[in-house]
Each structure stands twice: as C-alpha cells, then as structure tokens.
Scaffold this motif. Structure first.
Motif, PDB file in Angstrom:
ATOM      1  N   LEU A  39       0.849  -1.196   0.000  1.00 24.97           N
ATOM      2  CA  LEU A  39       0.000   0.000   0.000  1.00 24.97           C
ATOM      3  C   LEU A  39       0.882   1.243   0.000  1.00 24.97           C
ATOM      4  N   THR A  40       0.363   2.306  -0.596  1.00 30.96           N
ATOM      5  CA  THR A  40       1.024   3.608  -0.565  1.00 30.96           C
ATOM      6  C   THR A  40       0.425   4.413   0.579  1.00 30.96           C
ATOM      7  N   ASN A  41       1.290   5.118   1.328  1.00 28.68           N
ATOM      8  CA  ASN A  41       0.816   5.963   2.422  1.00 28.68           C
ATOM      9  C   ASN A  41       0.912   7.423   1.982  1.00 28.68           C
ATOM     10  N   TYR A  42      -0.236   8.075   1.827  1.00 28.12           N
ATOM     11  CA  TYR A  42      -0.206   9.488   1.459  1.00 28.12           C
ATOM     12  C   TYR A  42      -0.545  10.315   2.690  1.00 28.12           C
ATOM     13  N   LEU A  43       0.469  10.959   3.248  1.00 29.74           N
ATOM     14  CA  LEU A  43       0.318  11.876   4.396  1.00 29.74           C
ATOM     15  C   LEU A  43      -0.374  11.243   5.608  1.00 29.74           C
ATOM     16  N   ASP A  44      -0.201   9.928   5.779  1.00 30.03           N
ATOM     17  CA  ASP A  44      -0.799   9.218   6.923  1.00 30.03           C
ATOM     18  C   ASP A  44      -2.331   9.305   6.923  1.00 30.03           C
TER      19      ASP A  44
ATOM     20  N   PHE B 291      -3.556   3.322   0.016  1.00 24.33           N
ATOM     21  CA  PHE B 291      -4.225   2.681  -1.113  1.00 24.33           C
ATOM     22  C   PHE B 291      -3.273   1.730  -1.833  1.00 24.33           C
ATOM     23  N   GLY B 292      -3.868   0.756  -2.526  1.00 20.71           N
ATOM     24  CA  GLY B 292      -3.068  -0.230  -3.253  1.00 20.71           C
ATOM     25  C   GLY B 292      -3.619  -0.413  -4.655  1.00 20.71           C
ATOM     26  N   GLU B 293      -2.841  -1.114  -5.500  1.00 15.05           N
ATOM     27  CA  GLU B 293      -3.190  -1.213  -6.910  1.00 15.05           C
ATOM     28  C   GLU B 293      -3.984  -2.487  -7.205  1.00 15.05           C
ATOM     29  N   ILE B 294      -5.041  -2.348  -7.999  1.00 15.37           N
ATOM     30  CA  ILE B 294      -5.783  -3.488  -8.532  1.00 15.37           C
ATOM     31  C   ILE B 294      -5.869  -3.275 -10.044  1.00 15.37           C
ATOM     32  N   SER B 295      -6.254  -4.343 -10.754  1.00 13.27           N
ATOM     33  CA  SER B 295      -6.516  -4.137 -12.181  1.00 13.27           C
ATOM     34  C   SER B 295      -7.948  -4.556 -12.494  1.00 13.27           C
ATOM     35  N   ILE B 296      -8.541  -3.923 -13.517  1.00 18.29           N
ATOM     36  CA  ILE B 296      -9.878  -4.289 -13.996  1.00 18.29           C
ATOM     37  C   ILE B 296      -9.787  -4.404 -15.515  1.00 18.29           C
TER      38      ILE B 296
ATOM     39  N   PHE C 289      -5.779   0.599 -11.279  1.00 21.33           N
ATOM     40  CA  PHE C 289      -6.426   1.605 -10.435  1.00 21.33           C
ATOM     41  C   PHE C 289      -5.844   1.536  -9.031  1.00 21.33           C
ATOM     42  N   ASN C 290      -5.734   2.700  -8.402  1.00 22.78           N
ATOM     43  CA  ASN C 290      -5.371   2.770  -6.978  1.00 22.78           C
ATOM     44  C   ASN C 290      -6.649   2.864  -6.169  1.00 22.78           C
ATOM     45  N   VAL C 291      -6.853   1.930  -5.243  1.00 20.38           N
ATOM     46  CA  VAL C 291      -8.079   1.929  -4.440  1.00 20.38           C
ATOM     47  C   VAL C 291      -7.765   1.865  -2.954  1.00 20.38           C
ATOM     48  N   VAL C 292      -8.662   2.477  -2.174  1.00 19.05           N
ATOM     49  CA  VAL C 292      -8.640   2.326  -0.718  1.00 19.05           C
ATOM     50  C   VAL C 292      -9.356   1.016  -0.395  1.00 19.05           C
ATOM     51  N   PHE C 293      -8.717   0.130   0.398  1.00 16.49           N
ATOM     52  CA  PHE C 293      -9.373  -1.100   0.846  1.00 16.49           C
ATOM     53  C   PHE C 293     -10.124  -0.726   2.115  1.00 16.49           C
ATOM     54  N   ASP C 294     -11.429  -0.557   1.973  1.00 17.38           N
ATOM     55  CA  ASP C 294     -12.235   0.122   2.985  1.00 17.38           C
ATOM     56  C   ASP C 294     -13.162  -0.843   3.733  1.00 17.38           C
ATOM     57  N   THR C 295     -12.837  -1.143   5.014  1.00 21.77           N
ATOM     58  CA  THR C 295     -13.688  -2.076   5.779  1.00 21.77           C
ATOM     59  C   THR C 295     -15.008  -1.408   6.182  1.00 21.77           C
ATOM     60  N   GLY C 296     -15.115  -0.085   5.972  1.00 21.57           N
ATOM     61  CA  GLY C 296     -16.350   0.621   6.309  1.00 21.57           C
ATOM     62  C   GLY C 296     -17.366   0.635   5.185  1.00 21.57           C
ATOM     63  N   SER C 297     -17.089  -0.017   4.071  1.00 27.67           N
ATOM     64  CA  SER C 297     -18.072  -0.110   2.983  1.00 27.67           C
ATOM     65  C   SER C 297     -17.856  -1.433   2.256  1.00 27.67           C
ATOM     66  N   ALA C 298     -18.730  -1.748   1.313  1.00 28.46           N
ATOM     67  CA  ALA C 298     -18.678  -3.107   0.732  1.00 28.46           C
ATOM     68  C   ALA C 298     -18.818  -3.124  -0.785  1.00 28.46           C
ATOM     69  N   ASN C 299     -18.666  -1.955  -1.423  1.00 27.62           N
ATOM     70  CA  ASN C 299     -18.753  -1.909  -2.883  1.00 27.62           C
ATOM     71  C   ASN C 299     -17.431  -1.496  -3.503  1.00 27.62           C
TER      72      ASN C 299
ATOM     73  N   GLY D 229     -10.345   5.014  -6.643  1.00 32.21           N
ATOM     74  CA  GLY D 229     -11.640   4.486  -6.220  1.00 32.21           C
ATOM     75  C   GLY D 229     -11.561   3.793  -4.885  1.00 32.21           C
ATOM     76  N   VAL D 230     -12.624   3.055  -4.566  1.00 32.88           N
ATOM     77  CA  VAL D 230     -12.750   2.395  -3.267  1.00 32.88           C
ATOM     78  C   VAL D 230     -13.099   0.931  -3.481  1.00 32.88           C
ATOM     79  N   LEU D 231     -12.403   0.040  -2.787  1.00 35.11           N
ATOM     80  CA  LEU D 231     -12.738  -1.382  -2.808  1.00 35.11           C
ATOM     81  C   LEU D 231     -13.219  -1.737  -1.410  1.00 35.11           C
ATOM     82  N   GLY D 232     -14.527  -1.861  -1.281  1.00 34.49           N
ATOM     83  CA  GLY D 232     -15.128  -2.135   0.032  1.00 34.49           C
ATOM     84  C   GLY D 232     -14.791  -3.540   0.497  1.00 34.49           C
ATOM     85  N   MET D 233     -14.299  -3.642   1.740  1.00 33.79           N
ATOM     86  CA  MET D 233     -13.951  -4.943   2.341  1.00 33.79           C
ATOM     87  C   MET D 233     -14.973  -5.319   3.421  1.00 33.79           C
TER      88      MET D 233
END
Ligand SMILES: CC(C)(C)OC(=O)N[C@@H]1CNC[C@H](C(=O)N(Cc2cccc(Cl)c2Cl)C2CC2)C1
Length: 338
Positions: A12-17, A21-26, A33-43, A126-130
């Motif tokens: 993951l890349t850390n931008y200013l703490d 975000f990390g890279e996925i491909s579609i 794409f660089n996405v936030v792996f977000d446990t607070g959402s699911a989409n 974007g956001v990758l909901g976990m």
C-alpha cells in the motif's frame, strides 16, 4: 503471484498518513487503479471513462474504459453512494478484477459523477469495500466474498498494516488469507464483531490518561480502514479536546507543538484489552513555513441512530495496532504494529 501458503500481499502507498491505497486491475488487458481497501463499505467503484468532463474529480483520476476490455459484460443498473463527506453516482458493469494476484469476475460501479469534495483531494482513484455482503449497495457480492468462494486462501481472513512514517516504504500492506509477521510483534488479541455483518466491536470505555471519560456504559466502535482519523460523538470529542488543551479551528483540532510531549495517552478498551494511543500516535506534526503545526487526529462526528452514536477507529488507530479481519470466525484481531 501466490506464495506457498495461499496468502498474497498487496503493498500500500501511504499518502500523508491519511490515505492508504493499493493497486488493482480491472479488464483485459489490465487497466490499473489505486483503491482504498475500505472495511467501512462493501462496494467497488472506480471513475468511468464516460464521466462528464465537468466532473473534475473524475478527470484527474484513472478511468475505466469498457470499450477497451474484451472481458467486459454490460449491466447498466444505476448506482449511488452518499458519504458523509460527498457522493458518488454511476452505473454497474462487470469485468475481471485482479486483487493481490487473484482474479475474480466482479460487478462494480463505474462512477460518472464524483463530488469535487472530497474526491478532488483523493490520491486514490476508487474504493474497494472490504465490508460484509449485506452492507453492499445494490446487493452486489463484494470482492472478498468472490475470492473466498474460490477457496484459494489458506484462511478466510485479511489483514492490514498501515505504516506511520510516510518516508518509509511500503506505506502499508494488505494480506489476503493471513497475516504478515514482518509487521507485528507479540500475539493477537481477538474480539467478536458486535453483530455478524459489520466490522464493529463493543467498546467498554475511552480513557484520557488514567481517567475513563467516555463510553463508560459501553458503546460501538467501527474498525474502519477507509477513515483517516478517529471519530467519536461530537460532544465527547470536544470534551476530550478541552481536557488535552486542544483548540478547534477550521480544519479540526490543534495543540501547541511545544506541549506535545506532555500529552496524555488516549486508551480504548476493546474486548477486555486496553489499546492506548500516545501523542506519537494521535498528533500529526507538520513543519510548515510559518512554523510547526500539531493537529490532533480525532474528529467529532455524530452518526444518527440507529447506526450511531458510534466511535470510528481509523487509520491512525490501525497504524498502531496491526489488524486481522476474520470472516471465518466473525472476529477482529489486534497485535502491536512494528
Ligand atoms: C453508508 C456507506 C455509504 C456505505 O458508508 C460508507 O461508504 N462509509 C465509508 C467508510 N469508510 C470511509 C469512507 C470515506 O470516508 N471515504 C472518503 C475518504 C476517506 C479518507 C480520505 C479521503 Cl481523501 C476520502 Cl475522499 C472513502 C475513501 C474511503 C466512507
């Protein structure tokens, strides 16, 4: 890219703490794409090639182009997310998504309009909901559920490491299927999720120094990898700030950098364990031209019932406590991060 025990680390890349975000491909060939792996959402959503040129936030990020992918499957159902801080609107598409070397056929949203605030400040696309399936908008099966149903993971867990020091790489790491001993010391303490289907636990108190001041009759704490800070009910946070001598200004709470060393720990009691944050963990010290600025990384946020009142433990908490999210046992584990 699978190592021998089925876990697949994603740096993951850390931008200013504040943004990890990390890279996925579609798509085929792969669109990155660089996405936030977000446990607070699911989409999963990423900006769309067909977003309006007036949507600045869309234009300054990588955009998915369905016409360039031979594995694209049309869907077209409408999609919208209303965040506390902004909104995302678009439509659903289906394509091959690769996370940590694991390919899944995934329904995701192409964002055609992104509110300028806050996404113009986002370094991620974007956001990758976990989060769990039942919190997913439009009832879409989330990425991690699609990965679990392939039975390629050694354990049905994922773990998150957030580095606190932006100068060192990696800025963090997501492990699918296990944990990474390089980034924690000691053993894990586990607690069951408060209810199956949300990455939240019952908290039994918040202390400032040795004084338990908040959540004394227990409350809910959301463990949210997609939030930068710790948030609590506005009245509690403002009393917390008064106690540590912080002043509120337009961008949050600040303390005088000279007094940082004497600030008390703030301790969260989760699953009969105490998780303390020292001033090192909760003060963002920025050297600026007109002098140093010390921001307190807590925010007041009143989430209306029935979801709220809640505390949200975000990146600054996770950076101190390496976190394992266990879908098999519906529990969360913490260990001291290195
Ligand atoms: C109810 C529902 C809509 C599902 O709630 C959520 O999705 N709730 C999400 C919970 N996790 C944090 C999400 C969030 O605030 N952002 C915006 C953000 C966060 C940090 C830094 C920046 Cl720059 C930005 Cl833009 C998404 C990037 C994850 C909202």
């Amino acid at each position: 890219a699978h190592n021998n025990n089925g876990t697949v680390p994603t740096p993951l890349t850390n931008y200013l703490d504040t943004q990890y975000f990390g890279e996925i491909s579609i798509g085929s060939p792969a669109q990155m794409f660089n996405v936030v792996f977000d446990t607070g959402s699911a989409n999963l959503w990423v900006p769309s090639q067909s977003c309006s040129p007036f949507s600045t936030a869309c234009f300054t990020h990588n955009r998915y182009d369905a016409s360039k992918s031979w594995t694209y499957v049309e869907n077209g159902t409408g999609f919208s997310i209303q965040y506390a801080s902004g909104s995302v609107r678009g439509f659903l598409s289906e394509d091959v998504v690769v996370v940590g070397g694991i390919p899944v056929v995934q329904v995701f949203a192409e964002a055609t309009s992104l509110s300028a605030l806050p996404f113009v400040f986002a370094k991620f696309d974007g956001v990758l909901g976990m989060g769990y399936p039942h919190t997913a908008i439009d009832g879409i099966t989330p990425v991690f559920d699609r990965i679990m149903s392939q039975h390629v993971l050694q354990e049905e867990v994922f773990s998150i490491y957030y580095n606190r020091d932006p100068k060192h790489s990696p800025g963090g790491e997501l492990v699918l299927g296990g944990t990474d001993p390089n980034y924690y010391t000691g053993t894990f303490s586990y607690m069951n999720t408060r209810e199956v289907g949300k990455w939240e636990v019952t908290m039994k108190g918040v202390s400032v120094g040795t004084q338990m001041m908040f959540c004394t009759e227990s409350c809910t704490a959301v463990i949210d990898t997609g939030s930068s800070y710790i948030t609590g009910p506005a009245s509690s946070v403002s009393l917390l700030m008064k106690t540590i001598g912080a002043q509120q200004d337009e961008s949050g709470y600040r303390v005088n950098c000279d007094g940082v060393q004497t600030l008390p720990s703030v301790t969260f009691r989760l699953g009969d364990q105490d998780y303390a944050l020292t001033h090192e963990d909760y003060i963002l010290w920025q050297s600026q031209i007109d002098g140093d600025v010390c921001t307190v990384t807590f925010r007041g946020l009143d989430v209306p019932p029935p979801t709220g009142p809640i505390w949200i433990l975000g990146a600054n908490f996770i950076a101190r406590y390496y976190t394992e999210f266990d879908r098999r046992n519906n529990r969360i584990g913490f260990a001291a991060a290195v």
